[in-house]
Motif scaffolding. Structure first.
Motif, short mmCIF file in Angstrom:
data_model
loop_
_atom_site.label_atom_id
_atom_site.label_comp_id
_atom_site.label_asym_id
_atom_site.label_seq_id
_atom_site.Cartn_x
_atom_site.Cartn_y
_atom_site.Cartn_z
N ALA A 177 0.64 -1.16 -0.44
CA ALA A 177 0.09 0.13 -0.17
C ALA A 177 0.91 1.14 -0.44
CB ALA A 177 -1.06 0.36 0.62
N TYR A 178 2.21 1.20 0.63
CA TYR A 178 3.09 2.05 1.18
C TYR A 178 4.14 2.03 -0.71
CZ TYR A 178 1.06 3.33 5.33
OH TYR A 178 0.86 3.79 6.63
N GLN A 179 4.17 1.00 -0.89
CA GLN A 179 5.41 0.45 -2.20
C GLN A 179 4.83 0.29 -3.41
OE1 GLN A 179 7.70 2.43 -2.62
NE2 GLN A 179 8.68 3.07 -1.01
N PRO A 180 3.78 0.73 -4.41
CA PRO A 180 3.49 0.08 -5.35
C PRO A 180 3.82 -1.08 -6.10
CG PRO A 180 2.23 2.20 -4.52
CD PRO A 180 3.62 2.33 -4.23
N GLY A 181 5.26 -0.47 -6.08
CA GLY A 181 6.45 -1.09 -7.00
C GLY A 181 6.69 -2.62 -6.38
N LEU A 182 5.56 -2.69 -4.96
CA LEU A 182 6.33 -4.23 -4.50
C LEU A 182 5.16 -5.43 -5.37
CD1 LEU A 182 6.86 -3.72 -1.27
CD2 LEU A 182 8.02 -4.98 -2.15
N GLY A 183 4.33 -5.17 -6.27
CA GLY A 183 2.95 -5.41 -6.78
C GLY A 183 2.18 -6.16 -5.43
N GLU A 184 1.40 -6.72 -5.73
CA GLU A 184 0.26 -7.31 -5.20
C GLU A 184 0.45 -8.73 -4.77
OE1 GLU A 184 -3.88 -6.37 -6.85
OE2 GLU A 184 -3.22 -3.99 -6.52
N ASN A 185 -0.33 -9.62 -4.29
CA ASN A 185 -0.55 -11.01 -4.17
C ASN A 185 0.20 -11.50 -4.11
OD1 ASN A 185 -1.99 -9.65 -1.53
ND2 ASN A 185 -3.80 -10.81 -2.65
N GLY A 186 0.44 -11.89 -5.55
CA GLY A 186 1.12 -12.76 -6.64
C GLY A 186 2.78 -12.67 -6.13
N TRP A 187 2.94 -11.80 -6.50
CA TRP A 187 4.49 -10.78 -6.25
C TRP A 187 4.87 -11.28 -4.92
CZ3 TRP A 187 7.10 -9.82 -10.04
CH2 TRP A 187 6.05 -8.64 -11.63
N ALA A 188 4.25 -10.88 -3.95
CA ALA A 188 4.82 -11.47 -2.42
C ALA A 188 4.00 -12.93 -2.61
CB ALA A 188 3.09 -10.84 -1.26
N ALA A 189 3.65 -13.82 -3.27
CA ALA A 189 3.80 -15.48 -2.59
C ALA A 189 4.76 -15.73 -3.50
CB ALA A 189 2.91 -15.45 -3.58
N GLN A 190 5.35 -15.16 -5.04
CA GLN A 190 6.46 -15.69 -5.62
C GLN A 190 7.91 -15.20 -4.32
OE1 GLN A 190 7.73 -17.31 -7.34
NE2 GLN A 190 5.72 -17.90 -7.96
N ARG A 191 7.91 -14.45 -3.42
CA ARG A 191 9.19 -13.98 -2.84
C ARG A 191 8.79 -14.60 -1.82
NH1 ARG A 191 7.48 -8.67 -4.09
NH2 ARG A 191 6.31 -7.92 -2.38
N ARG A 192 7.59 -15.45 -1.13
CA ARG A 192 7.49 -15.88 -0.02
C ARG A 192 8.46 -16.95 -1.03
NH1 ARG A 192 2.69 -13.69 1.30
NH2 ARG A 192 1.36 -15.13 -0.08
N ALA A 193 8.32 -17.32 -1.90
CA ALA A 193 8.49 -18.96 -2.06
C ALA A 193 9.83 -19.46 -2.38
CB ALA A 193 7.63 -19.01 -3.76
N HIS A 194 10.01 -17.73 -3.20
CA HIS A 194 12.00 -18.03 -2.79
C HIS A 194 12.18 -17.92 -1.95
CE1 HIS A 194 10.77 -16.86 -7.34
NE2 HIS A 194 12.03 -16.84 -7.78
N PHE A 195 11.81 -17.03 -0.98
CA PHE A 195 12.90 -18.06 0.53
C PHE A 195 12.59 -18.82 1.02
CE2 PHE A 195 12.41 -17.26 5.79
CZ PHE A 195 12.96 -15.93 5.72
N ALA A 196 11.41 -19.32 0.87
CA ALA A 196 11.80 -20.57 1.73
C ALA A 196 12.31 -21.69 0.57
CB ALA A 196 10.09 -21.53 1.08
N GLU A 197 12.33 -21.69 -0.64
CA GLU A 197 13.35 -22.93 -1.22
C GLU A 197 14.97 -22.36 -1.05
OE1 GLU A 197 12.86 -24.64 -3.28
OE2 GLU A 197 10.72 -25.03 -2.92
N LEU A 198 15.21 -20.64 -0.74
CA LEU A 198 16.45 -20.51 -0.52
C LEU A 198 17.26 -21.10 0.68
CD1 LEU A 198 19.19 -18.87 -1.07
CD2 LEU A 198 18.26 -17.08 -0.21
N GLN A 199 16.19 -20.34 1.59
CA GLN A 199 16.41 -22.01 3.41
C GLN A 199 16.34 -23.11 3.51
OE1 GLN A 199 12.90 -21.13 6.37
NE2 GLN A 199 14.09 -20.15 7.25
N ARG A 200 15.71 -23.54 2.54
CA ARG A 200 15.38 -25.54 2.66
C ARG A 200 16.81 -25.88 1.99
NH1 ARG A 200 14.60 -29.06 -1.19
NH2 ARG A 200 14.93 -27.39 -3.29
N ALA A 201 16.60 -25.15 1.01
CA ALA A 201 18.60 -25.69 0.37
C ALA A 201 19.79 -25.46 1.09
CB ALA A 201 18.69 -24.38 -0.96
N THR A 202 20.00 -24.06 1.71
CA THR A 202 20.99 -23.63 2.84
C THR A 202 21.05 -24.63 3.84
OG1 THR A 202 19.67 -21.92 3.00
CG2 THR A 202 21.35 -20.87 2.10
N GLY A 203 19.83 -24.92 4.50
CA GLY A 203 19.39 -25.47 6.01
C GLY A 203 19.52 -25.01 7.06
#
Length: 961
Positions: A177-203
């Motif tokens: 809402a403060y930074q439209p450049g972040l995109g909406e829910n789908g963009w946030a979901a992909q950032r969460r997905a990348h976050f989780a896969e990176l966490q899984r790979a690095t342990g």
């Protein structure tokens, strides 16, 4: 410490259409791959760069084991580019963006893709604050800067060199809402997905209990930045580029993680970012000679003190020529070994002194160090130094190290990766002090500079040579170095007790010891304080193998430097005094230094002495002139000639049994450039009046080396009683007066104090009298020795000096970054600037008011050349700009000048393509025309610039109003 056994949040599969790198690649490189690559390189850097002590210290600060810390910090490093999963970044490659922008899942507010000011590193900060909070990182929504989730997000958002301000809790919760450049829910979901896969790979399942203190946070930032740069190399990406049709399944991501982990150590090794090891223990193993008295005292006592107390700060005070450089390098070895340091940085006051120190550090490294010994020379013109050969940096045409990145990253990483030398990140460096002081100014990538200094021995030569502005910055830097716990060696020939205490206490404050000390330096001698207890050792006074009595002749003169060269001299003038003082040189041989206050007066003095001693002027090397206002190639040539003529004596096998002979008559006219670190030896020193500390520096060039009774002319014997003639400018009443031509070069009060002290002395016993005199010239009760008007005038001058020093110190305090203890979880304090303070202003202030000019010589056909004869045509570079060798050739003809000379000047328009080169951006091009008299006499090359002219000749650049 808490552990989370499951993913922090549920997530969708990673969409590999989101690109992270594309420049110079056959197809876009998925973001997830770059995140994994950066995490892998971070792990290799963690293993190769950090000492066991530092790894353990970081782990303890986070409340985790060392193994967990490696995993978690690698995870953080990978997250640095998570902000690339945003519409503004993805839209930079329209073809790739087209594949996702039409999908309803990736909706964004109208115009969000054009929010280019919302850079991807800012998006990383905004996105991670919430993701890390959801992952269980501790914190408080009421005071966001104390939340570990926000601290890590802010840290990673600073990977392009500037940290963002602390976010508000509502901004974190409702970021898009403060930074439209972040995109909406789908963009946030992909950032969460990348976050989780990176966490899984690095342990990286462990969660830190608390955040990092500032001094450790900048180390982690530095590692993240370097990991990003190394992983961004095109040559590193190409072998890892997934095949067409790659989907980024968990198995495929696991395979990529394995491959990138195997490749990472070679990237680090290829960058020469390892650790030097301080292996040598004996002085004789480091240098091809036995220690002198000062060095021997350090050999006897410092190792035991360090074994008992640990590493810390060593302050060495001794006359010039007493071997302080070797003493410092020996101490660096002792301290570096104890601290587990990975290298050293040798800081000097000028480019010339840094150039001279570079080969000495190189020779020391060859003898005393093992491991990675990559050595860099650091100053703005280092790449033009003969000692720092261009061939070592490549010709700029190779693709090795080419970076796949947006423009900002390419500039930063490309500069760093060019060739095999890597600035402050290299294990070993010699350079100018401003390279280090920049770390405590709010400049882009100051944290990277702090990281570059964080695990090295820091040596400062000529610690007395800096004014209030740079002194204040040095004390702030010492606070940071104290917080790091790194060893420091300070060297000085003339240091007051007050200044010594300020420097030592700054280091102690950084190490956590706030009570002040009262350091009273011995001369010659040394004092040590450790970073573990903060205790200051009892100063050790040592003798000197070069004890001598300086014969000081204070000669009052009327200042007649403006008189035309060769014109009649007045009996009470400076020109007459110079002729008389230098007559023995002209008549009987030997060498003399004439040290002038300004470049203009040095140039005029040189001309006048050429007229006074025509036979010397006609003979090669009979009269020389050295100052800063020459083109770089000319100054390098003159400096090399001076080193050969006035340097350390070598056995002359052409004489009987190698017996030394007096040198042929030769006079060097110079400015303050000869005061520091240049190993010159003259039979006679003649100097304009200067503050006592500067006079002692110049006197250190008098009969500096043992040449024996046959090696000097009869008038210059005995060797242990060198002559210093001080030319004191006086008025018609014989009172000291500061010439108007000197401007603000020296404080008037210090000049008056120095003249008064010298007036009552026939000699100065070195080293016995030096510390007493240095303290006396600054003593508050000095005015009590004076009466009436003289006392009131000096009190007025003292008040002006104190006010100016306070103002400069306050300015430095105002613009410098805060002490590490005051960061308090908010890294924005390292990037915050006061209103109106720009990066250009800060760098200009650090380098004083200087500009750079390039003289272009107009030929009869109107063409412009780099030389008078017209044999070196002005290069244009074509569509690809200037190649590296051509660029170096151009820069060799650049000269520094006072900023006021060119302020507001347009200059000759630069050739097309020059604006693409940062080194050429601020150059002022001067169109020089050959001026002739009516009779055809050549008057030299001149450029009219508004109401004044700039002229160049064999005496360098001159300003004509």
């Amino acid at each position: 410490m808490r552990n989370r056994e499951s993913d922090p949040v549920g997530h969708s599969p990673v969409d590999v259409r989101f690109w992270g790198k594309e420049h110079g690649l056959p197809r876009p490189y998925p973001v997830i791959c770059h995140l994994l690559d950066s995490a892998a390189v971070f792990g290799a850097l963690w293993d190769a760069l950090l000492s066991d002590q530092m790894r353990d210290r970081i782990a303890r600060s986070l409340g985790m084991t060392v193994a967990e810390t490696r995993q978690v910090l690698g995870f953080w490093a990978g997250l640095h580019d998570l902000g690339k999963i945003t519409p503004p970044f993805q839209a930079q490659v329209p073809e790739a963006f087209a594949a996702v922008q039409s999908e309803p899942a990736y909706a964004f507010a109208p115009g969000a893709e054009r929010e280019r000011k919302f850079r991807h590193e800012m998006a990383t900060h905004w996105a991670l604050a919430l993701l890390l909070d959801q992952a269980g990182y501790p914190g408080s929504s009421r005071l966001m800067r104390t939340a570990v989730s926000h601290q890590v997000a802010q840290l990673l958002g600073g990977h392009h060199g500037c940290f963002g301000a602390v976010l508000k809790a509502k901004e974190v919760t409702h970021a898009s809402a403060y930074q439209p450049g972040l995109g909406e829910n789908g963009w946030a979901a992909q950032r969460r997905a990348h976050f989780a896969e990176l966490q899984r790979a690095t342990g990286a399942r462990a969660v830190p209990e608390r955040g990092l203190p500032a001094e450790l946070a900048v180390i982690v930032v530095g590692l993240v930045v370097v990991a990003d740069w190394l992983a961004s190399q095109t040559e590193a990406i190409l072998p890892l580029l997934p095949p067409t049709g790659w989907r980024g399944s968990p198995d495929e991501l696991g395979e990529h993680w394995e491959r990138t982990q195997k490749a990472a150590p070679a990237l680090v090794a290829g960058a020469q970012l390892g650790r030097a090891r301080f292996d040598a223990e004996r002085f004789e193993d480091m240098f091809p000679f036995s220690p002198n008295i000062l060095q021997g005292d350090l050999v006897t006592h410092l190792p035991g003190l360090v074994r008992e107390k640990g590493a810390g700060l060593l302050l060495v005070t001794a006359p010039t020529g007493d071997g302080k450089t070797e003493a410092a390098l020996y101490a660096a070895s002792v301290l570096g070994h104890a601290a587990g340091a990975r290298g050293l940085f040798f800081a000097l006051p000028t480019m010339a002194t840094a150039d001279a120190m570079y080969p000495r550090v190189s020779a020391f490294a060859e003898q005393a160090l093992s491991g990675e010994r990559a050595l860099t020379l650091l100053h703005s013109m280092a790449w033009l130094s003969p000692a720092y050969a261009l061939a070592e940096q490549g010709d700029g045409t190779s693709s090795a190290g080419e970076v796949s990145a947006d423009a900002a990253t390419a500039t930063e990483a490309g500069t760093w990766l060019r060739g095999r030398k890597r600035g402050l990140l290299a294990p070993l460096s010699a350079g100018t002090i401003d390279q280090a002081l920049s770390a405590v100014l709010p400049l882009t990538h100051n944290a990277l500079r702090l990281f570059g200094l964080s695990d090295k021995v820091f040596v400062v030569d000529e610690a007395h040579a800096y004014g209030p502005w740079m002194h204040q910055l040095l004390t702030r830097l010492l606070e940071w170095l104290g917080a790091f716990g790194v060893p420091v060696v300070l060297l000085s020939a003339t240091l007051s007790g007050r200044t010594a205490s300020a420097l030592v206490d700054a280091y102690r404050r950084g190490a956590g010891f706030l009570e002040p000390s009262a350091v009273k330096p011995c001369y010659p001698g040394w004092v040590f304080t450790d970073a573990t207890t903060g205790e200051v050792s009892t100063p050790r006074e040592v003798g000197s193998g070069r004890g001598r009595t300086l014969d000081v002749q204070l000669r009052p003169v009327v200042w007649d430097t403006a008189a035309p060269a060769g014109s009649p001299v007045r009996p009470d003038g400076r020109r007459r005094a110079l002729r008389e003082a230098l007559e023995p040189v002209s008549a009987h041989g030997g060498t003399a230094l004439v040290c002038c206050t300004t470049v203009a007066e040095a140039q005029q003095t040189f001309r006048d002495l050429c007229a006074a001693f025509p036979e010397l002027a006609e003979r090669e090397g009979g009269l020389r002139l050295l100052h800063s206002r020459y083109p770089a190639h000319a100054r390098q040539r003159i400096t090399a000639e001076c080193e050969a003529a006035y340097g350390k004596p070598r056995t002359d096998t052409s004489t009987d049994a190698g017996i030394a002979r007096p040198r042929p008559a030769s006079i060097l006219v110079a400015t303050q450039v000869v005061e520091q670190s240049l190993d010159f030896d003259f039979d006679l020193i003649v100097s304009d009046l200067a503050p006592l500390a500067q006079l002692m520096q110049r006197a250190g060039r008098a009969r500096r080396h043992v040449r024996g009774s046959t090696g000097r002319p009869g008038w210059a014997l005995p060797e242990d009683k060198p002559l210093l003639v001080v030319l004191e400018p006086v008025d018609e009443n014989g009172a000291t007066v500061v010439p108007r031509t000197w401007g603000a070069v020296y404080d008037a009060g210090l000049l008056h104090r120095t003249a008064h002290l010298l007036r009552g002395r026939n000699g100065i016993v070195v080293p016995d009298d030096v510390q007493e005199l240095i303290d006396a010239v600054y003593a508050e009760d000095f005015v009590d020795q004076l009466d009436g008007a003289a006392r009131r005038e000096l009190q007025r001058m003292d008040a002006e000096r104190q006010a100016d020093e306070a103002a400069q110190g306050h300015l430095a305090e105002m613009v410098a970054i805060c002490a590490p203890a005051d960061v308090a979880g908010n890294l924005y304090e390292l990037s915050r600037r006061e209103a109106g303070v720009t990066e250009e202003l800060l760098t200009t202030r650090l380098g004083a008011d200087t500009g750079r000019v390039l003289c272009l010589y107009e030929q009869p056909d109107g063409a412009l050349a780099l030389d008078e004869a017209g044999t070196l045509a002005l290069p244009t570079g074509g569509s690809h700009g200037l190649g590296h060798p051509v660029l170096a050739h151009v820069m060799a003809h650049v000269a520094p000048v006072p900023g006021r000379w060119i302020r507001g000047a347009e200059g000759q328009p630069a050739p097309e393509g020059w604006e693409r080169h940062p080194m050429l951006g601020d150059l002022v091009l001067l169109r020089m025309q050959l001026i002739r008299d009516a009779d055809g006499t050549n008057r030299g090359w001149t450029c009219r610039n508004g109401g004044h002219a700039i002229r160049i000749s064999d005496v360098g650049l001159e300003f004509e109003a």
